[in-house]
Design a protein around this motif. Structure first.
Motif, PDB file in Angstrom:
ATOM      1  N   LEU A   1      19.938  43.521  45.618  1.00  0.00           N
ATOM      2  CA  LEU A   1      20.970  44.536  45.377  1.00  0.00           C
ATOM      3  C   LEU A   1      22.358  43.989  45.701  1.00  0.00           C
ATOM      4  N   SER A   2      22.487  43.281  46.812  1.00  0.00           N
ATOM      5  CA  SER A   2      23.785  42.715  47.201  1.00  0.00           C
ATOM      6  C   SER A   2      24.260  41.673  46.206  1.00  0.00           C
ATOM      7  N   ILE A   3      23.352  40.789  45.788  1.00  0.00           N
ATOM      8  CA  ILE A   3      23.736  39.753  44.828  1.00  0.00           C
ATOM      9  C   ILE A   3      24.136  40.379  43.492  1.00  0.00           C
ATOM     10  N   SER A   4      23.429  41.443  43.077  1.00  0.00           N
ATOM     11  CA  SER A   4      23.783  42.125  41.826  1.00  0.00           C
ATOM     12  C   SER A   4      25.187  42.700  41.894  1.00  0.00           C
ATOM     13  N   PHE A   5      25.557  43.289  43.036  1.00  0.00           N
ATOM     14  CA  PHE A   5      26.900  43.828  43.205  1.00  0.00           C
ATOM     15  C   PHE A   5      27.951  42.716  43.114  1.00  0.00           C
ATOM     16  N   ILE A   6      27.667  41.581  43.758  1.00  0.00           N
ATOM     17  CA  ILE A   6      28.619  40.468  43.741  1.00  0.00           C
ATOM     18  C   ILE A   6      28.803  39.944  42.322  1.00  0.00           C
ATOM     19  N   ILE A   7      27.692  39.803  41.581  1.00  0.00           N
ATOM     20  CA  ILE A   7      27.782  39.314  40.195  1.00  0.00           C
ATOM     21  C   ILE A   7      28.586  40.282  39.333  1.00  0.00           C
ATOM     22  N   CYS A   8      28.334  41.584  39.475  1.00  0.00           N
ATOM     23  CA  CYS A   8      29.087  42.572  38.697  1.00  0.00           C
ATOM     24  C   CYS A   8      30.574  42.518  39.043  1.00  0.00           C
ATOM     25  N   ALA A   9      30.875  42.375  40.330  1.00  0.00           N
ATOM     26  CA  ALA A   9      32.279  42.295  40.737  1.00  0.00           C
ATOM     27  C   ALA A   9      32.955  41.043  40.179  1.00  0.00           C
ATOM     28  N   GLN A  10      32.239  39.929  40.187  1.00  0.00           N
ATOM     29  CA  GLN A  10      32.804  38.686  39.637  1.00  0.00           C
ATOM     30  C   GLN A  10      33.030  38.797  38.135  1.00  0.00           C
ATOM     31  N   LEU A  11      32.097  39.424  37.435  1.00  0.00           N
ATOM     32  CA  LEU A  11      32.263  39.597  35.991  1.00  0.00           C
ATOM     33  C   LEU A  11      33.441  40.502  35.666  1.00  0.00           C
ATOM     34  N   LEU A  12      33.623  41.549  36.457  1.00  0.00           N
ATOM     35  CA  LEU A  12      34.757  42.435  36.223  1.00  0.00           C
ATOM     36  C   LEU A  12      36.088  41.768  36.556  1.00  0.00           C
ATOM     37  N   HIS A  13      36.062  40.902  37.563  1.00  0.00           N
ATOM     38  CA  HIS A  13      37.305  40.245  37.984  1.00  0.00           C
ATOM     39  C   HIS A  13      37.741  39.176  37.000  1.00  0.00           C
ATOM     40  N   SER A  14      36.812  38.315  36.600  1.00  0.00           N
ATOM     41  CA  SER A  14      37.176  37.214  35.672  1.00  0.00           C
ATOM     42  C   SER A  14      35.933  36.779  34.916  1.00  0.00           C
TER      43      SER A  14
END
Length: 516
Positions: free
Chosen positions: A375-388
């Motif tokens: 769950l934590s890694i999924s959140f980080i990946i989504c945040a990275q995709l939204l950022h750049s």
């Protein structure tokens, strides 16, 4: 808003039991409690402290590992603790060398550090159980090895395997442990027996058997089933991939495909590692060893959880074969019908007993850790995709996160599938409905026993209702039980995925209501 009669009751002394005449009595063993059907009668080891306190202790004992070295020896072994101490000092050396290596990535240093903290915390959660719950005089209470196996200490098992039974580590970890007879007799009237049919060399014979004897036969059958090595191989492949990923990423960034045929092996190694010197070689050697050991241990832990879930499914499968003559003969287990009230009681007791066999809380800790990490890694990946999202694949850390997330999701899907199948087999009401039909057939053939068979039929109906009332759906980390946690997780995950898809593809995803 208390009234006068309530205040008068509060002042009255209604707890004066010392003056009451009392005499010795005993709990009648011919009746059942709701705890027996739920499984709470067969209690398991529980943690000594709340999970927050155990997490804090685990982090402290990993960060200050040398100061807690003797504690680690007690919960694992001297050889295992020594190996972890070497990895600890290698991690310290890697942190010191990180600033001197220009081509090093932050994930190569902090990835193993996070894994060590995570594994240490999980191990602290597993071993922190109450040994005082064992009854006095029981052999399990006086045996450190059995107690260690009971709490399913992952690192301690690796040491135990080298000196007991000559089993492979995975098989030794997954051997379900026999509960001591004296303890079970105190929890359940094991003198109750059922007339069961067994097959010896193709001949059909009858024997009076207890819950312990039937469960022992089922345990033997479970142990004889050959376990696959697919997920262990998958864990090894993921470990090798994550260990070689930093070198492959640097090589891909610096490699020119047009001149690939003209490059020598030495030049390729230089591209993957960097300028060959003592510090560089030492740093990459340390980080590679750490990644292989810690990542391999984590995936081994996931394979242990998968093997446990598979054995739970086998227990449920053999239990569902008890009332079927054809399936019982094929599985080489006893067979009996639910034609008596006593047989129904034995069937419910055996059902609860088998559901509680083997490691429970320790495996739940592992599965919860896998779930929260995914769950934590999924959140980080989504945040990275939204950022750049345009430069997402240019970072080695993002590649590592994708490999981790994909492997964790594969294991979670496997665990969810096994858990749901196990739950369905234990909650399958078709067995009780079939036995009800058999009772009606007996009533037609033997009208003189109609009254007795009608009582059994009514008990079967009540047992069906009771099972539906008490059984809960399979859950990972209690998401299907706690509506608040479930709804928060659902909204957050779907919102993050919706935002990523909307940003990348240009259209919105409508969040439909999903029932747990």
């Amino acid at each position: 808003d208390c009234k006068v009669w309530e205040k008068s009751l509060e002042k009255a002394d209604l707890n004066d039991l010392d003056s009451k005449p009392k005499k010795t009595c005993h709990i009648k063993p011919d009746l059942i409690d709701v705890d027996l059907v739920r499984g709470s009668t067969f209690s398991k080891a529980k943690p000594e402290s709340p999970w927050t306190a155990l997490t804090r202790k685990g982090l402290v004992r990993v960060l200050l590992f040398p100061f807690f070295f003797h504690w680690w020896i007690q919960v694992t072994s001297k050889s295992i603790s020594s190996c972890i101490l070497v990895l600890y000092f290698m991690q310290v050396a890697a942190v010191l060398l990180y600033s001197e290596i220009p081509g090093a990535s932050a994930s190569e240093v902090f990835g193993p550090m996070c894994l060590m903290l995570l594994l240490g915390t999980v191990h602290c959660q597993i071993v922190s159980t109450e040994s005082s719950r064992w009854p006095s005089g029981s052999p399990a209470a006086s045996s450190p090895t059995r107690r260690r196996r009971w709490v399913f200490s992952l690192l301690g098992i690796a040491h135990s395997f080298s000196c007991t039974n000559k089993l492979s580590p995975l098989d030794l970890c997954m051997n379900l442990h026999l509960i001591q007879l004296s303890w079970l007799q105190a929890c359940h009237p094991s003198k109750d027996r059922v007339s069961a049919i067994i097959w010896e060399q193709g001949e059909c014979k009858k024997a009076d058997m207890s819950v312990l004897e039937i469960s022992g036969i089922i345990l033997t059958r479970v142990k004889l089933v050959e376990q696959g090595m697919g997920y262990l191989v998958l864990g090894g492949l993921m470990t090798a991939t994550l260990a070689l990923l930093p070198f492959a990423f640097r090589l891909a960034q610096r490699l020119d495909m047009s001149s690939l045929s003209s490059l020598s092996l030495k030049e390729l190694v230089k591209m993957a590692v960097g300028p060959p010197n003592v510090l560089t070689c030492t740093f990459f050697f340390i980080t590679t060893v750490q990644r292989v050991c810690l990542t391999g241990l984590f995936f081994f832990m996931m394979c242990v959880a998968e093997r446990t879930y598979k054995q739970r499914l086998l227990f449920a499968k053999f239990f569902s074969h008890l009332t079927s003559a054809r399936k019982a003969k094929k599985s080489e287990i006893p067979h009996f019908r639910l034609k008596k009230v006593q047989n129904i009681k034995m069937w419910l007791s055996l059902r609860s007993f088998l559901r509680r066999r083997g490691p429970q809380r320790s495996v739940d800790v592992i599965v919860s850790t896998i779930f929260l990490l995914a769950l934590s890694i999924s959140f980080i990946i989504c945040a990275q995709l939204l950022h750049s999202h345009k430069t997402f694949l240019e970072s080695m850390t993002n590649w590592e996160l994708m490999v981790w997330c994909s492997s964790l999701i594969l294991f979670l899907l496997r665990l969810a599938t096994l858990g749901s199948e196990t739950n369905c087999k234990y909650s399958n009401s078709s067995v009780l409905l079939t036995e009800q039909i058999n009772l009606y057939l007996k009533m037609e053939k033997k009208p003189n026993k109609k009254e007795a068979l009608s009582i059994v039929n009514n008990v079967l109906k009540l047992a069906t209702k009771l099972m539906k009332e008490l059984d809960t759906p399979f859950r990972l980390l209690g998401l299907t039980v706690n509506p608040l946690i479930y709804n928060i997780t659902k909204v957050v995950i779907l919102s993050a995925v919706s935002a990523v898809v909307s940003d990348l593809l240009g259209f919105n995803i409508r969040l439909w209501k999903i029932k747990p």
